[in-house]
Design an enzyme around this catalytic site. Structure first.
Site, PDB file in Angstrom:
ATOM      1  N   LYS A 157       0.821  -1.212   0.000  1.00  0.00           N
ATOM      2  CA  LYS A 157       0.000   0.000   0.000  1.00  0.00           C
ATOM      3  C   LYS A 157       0.856   1.262   0.000  1.00  0.00           C
ATOM      4  CE  LYS A 157      -2.336  -1.065   3.711  1.00  0.00           C
ATOM      5  NZ  LYS A 157      -1.711  -2.378   3.984  1.00  0.00           N
ATOM      6  N   ARG A 172      -9.764   0.672   9.000  1.00  0.00           N
ATOM      7  CA  ARG A 172      -9.407  -0.736   9.173  1.00  0.00           C
ATOM      8  C   ARG A 172     -10.531  -1.563   9.780  1.00  0.00           C
ATOM      9  NH1 ARG A 172      -3.064  -1.090  11.130  1.00  0.00           N
ATOM     10  NH2 ARG A 172      -2.170  -0.304   9.183  1.00  0.00           N
ATOM     11  N   ARG A 201      11.165  -6.318   4.726  1.00  0.00           N
ATOM     12  CA  ARG A 201      11.026  -4.958   5.227  1.00  0.00           C
ATOM     13  C   ARG A 201      11.548  -4.846   6.654  1.00  0.00           C
ATOM     14  NH1 ARG A 201       5.084  -2.553   5.011  1.00  0.00           N
ATOM     15  NH2 ARG A 201       4.788  -3.994   6.754  1.00  0.00           N
ATOM     16  N   ARG A 228      11.540  -2.170  11.501  1.00  0.00           N
ATOM     17  CA  ARG A 228      10.252  -1.679  11.984  1.00  0.00           C
ATOM     18  C   ARG A 228       9.826  -2.388  13.266  1.00  0.00           C
ATOM     19  NH1 ARG A 228       6.199   0.239   7.584  1.00  0.00           N
ATOM     20  NH2 ARG A 228       4.784  -0.603   9.140  1.00  0.00           N
ATOM     21  N   ARG A 267      -0.955  -9.832  12.862  1.00  0.00           N
ATOM     22  CA  ARG A 267      -1.557  -8.729  12.123  1.00  0.00           C
ATOM     23  C   ARG A 267      -2.404  -9.245  10.958  1.00  0.00           C
ATOM     24  NH1 ARG A 267       2.907  -5.114  10.098  1.00  0.00           N
ATOM     25  NH2 ARG A 267       1.266  -3.599   9.661  1.00  0.00           N
TER      26      ARG A 267
END
Length: 199
Positions: free
Chosen positions: A13, A89, A128, A134, A145
């Site tokens: 996204k 969400r 990532r 992160r 998640r």
């Protein structure tokens, strides 16, 4: 153009939001970036959101809505267009967004849903996490998640399909290929009339 970008964590996204923003001249508003900014600044909203972000859980609706409303208020004329990345969400958030936009910017023009298989999503998240470090991208956190997304975010598809706004985009493969498919979908979205500024 007023857009929402849906998709599971790792769907790409953020990458596509940057391209849409540049191509169509609208700000990309990422809830992830809003969280990071508020948490780094130590604001009251940031402190409330931090523990949920670190645990890989959805931040409660009232916190997210306050952050988004605050960000939209920064725009001189949000009716000219924006892209919401990572929000809403939950169905409750979507309904609250509908009400918010009715009295401010005008209704959404389209909702893009990036569809990517779970194995590809987990691989992207792993890469990532290594490159960016992160807080929310550990392997176990990523799986949680995805489960949260399936349970709480997926019903948004029905909500927006019922409004005639949902546009599904194949989000698998290299970013350039996904971008070509996004552009094809956006080309078919009727351009909105900009709401006149109030005197």
């Amino acid at each position: 153009m007023r857009l929402v970008l849906l998709g599971p964590p790792g769907a790409g996204k953020g990458t596509q939001a940057v391209r849409i923003s540049a191509r169509h001249g609208i700000p990309a508003i990422s809830t992830g970036q809003l969280f990071d900014r508020q948490i780094s600044a130590g604001t009251p909203l940031g402190r409330r959101a931090e523990r949920y972000v670190r645990a890989g859980e959805l931040v409660p609706d009232e916190i997210v809505l306050d952050m988004v409303a605050e960000r939209l208020a920064e725009s001189a004329d949000c009716g000219a267009g924006f892209l919401l990345d990572g929000f809403p969400r939950t169905l409750a958030q979507a309904e609250a967004l509908d009400r918010m936009l009715t009295v401010s910017c005008g209704p959404l023009d389209a909702v893009l849903d990036l569809e990517v298989g779970e194995s590809e999503v987990l691989e992207r998240i792993s890469r990532r996490a290594l490159s960016e470090g992160r807080l929310d991208d550990g392997a176990e956190t990523a799986r949680r998640r995805l489960k949260v997304f399936a349970a709480e975010t997926a019903p948004l598809r029905s909500h927006y399909a019922g409004q005639g706004l949902l546009r599904t985009v194949d989000g698998s493969g290299p970013p350039d290929g996904v971008w070509a498919r996004v552009e094809e979908v956006l080309a078919a979205v009727p351009r909105p009339q900009v709401r006149a500024s109030r005197p």
